[in-house]
Design an enzyme around this catalytic site. Sequence first.
Site, PDB file in Angstrom:
ATOM      1  CD  GLU A 225     104.072 -27.829 174.904  1.00 35.55           C
ATOM      2  OE1 GLU A 225     104.242 -27.480 174.056  1.00 35.55           O
ATOM      3  OE2 GLU A 225     104.378 -27.916 176.042  1.00 35.55           O
TER       4      GLU A 225
ATOM      5  CE  LYS B 195     106.327 -23.632 174.866  1.00 35.04           C
ATOM      6  NZ  LYS B 195     106.720 -25.401 174.902  1.00 35.04           N
TER       7      LYS B 195
ATOM      8  CB  CYS C  36     104.811 -26.113 178.756  1.00 31.21           C
ATOM      9  SG  CYS C  36     105.393 -27.548 178.785  1.00 31.21           S
TER      10      CYS C  36
END
Length: 299
Positions: A48, A127, A161
Amino acid sequence: MPAPDRLRVAAVQYFIRPVSSFDEFAEQARSVVASAAEYGVHAVLLPEYFSTQLVALEDPDRSPRELLRGLARHADATVELLAELARRHGVYLIGGGVPTPDPADPDVVYNDCPVVAPDGRVETQGKLHLTRWEAEHSGVTPRTAFRVFDTAIGRLAVNICYDVEFPELARAAARAGCSVLFCPTCTEDRRGYLRVRYCAQARAIENQLYVVQAVAVGGLPRVPSASLHYGRACVLTPSDVAFARDGVLVEGETNAETVVVGELDLAALHRSREDGTVLPLRDSEPSAALAAETRVVSL
């Protein structure tokens, strides 16, 4: 064409260092992907915010929100670079998380992970869950759709993440037939890294799938919000007889600039879902039904 029974993957510990131009950044990315491809991998995972290096081209005294929007101006060129590298090396390239402006409003920025096929075709997973730094300081906007990707190497999914800390996503991927979950991450200290790592390990165990985690290391000394990164790339497995004793197929040395490579036995994974010591993916159905029927009882 059926997916292979064995899949070789590379997870990058990508070193964030100052650059003086986009071309310098591109040369580092080319070198890293070329090094990974030399191992005969099918897929390469970048971390990321790996393009954070380009913040070095901005005024370091600008706010995190302004710096992120400066970084987002390089989104198209970064994705074009990833497509070039996927075609050159004939690999699936999962491009971490790239700050991406909304075409209708450049002030709206998403954290998108390009998923690039060997022929250069690009899809994305955005995300979905934002950290406080992203939401409160950088003004990132979350995406709302979770996707799985049908590929020549099997069905894949991406948790960026913080997303891996929400078990519903990995469970949905496993129920949709995914065998591998790619988790590009970027964390600044050991606690943050371990939050993600422990959750990634849990997702591998409870869904009987492989989790591939890439990390950012290094930093930009003149940019406080990008000065520190901490991590250790890894490939995680279910916890059963057919897999690594500690559920870690391979991992790197903390904070080193390197690539870790692991070979995934997909046939063993599928057998474990049918005849493992325990069957957490199959046995999750009763608990899901119970969760839907949960009642609060007053005492």
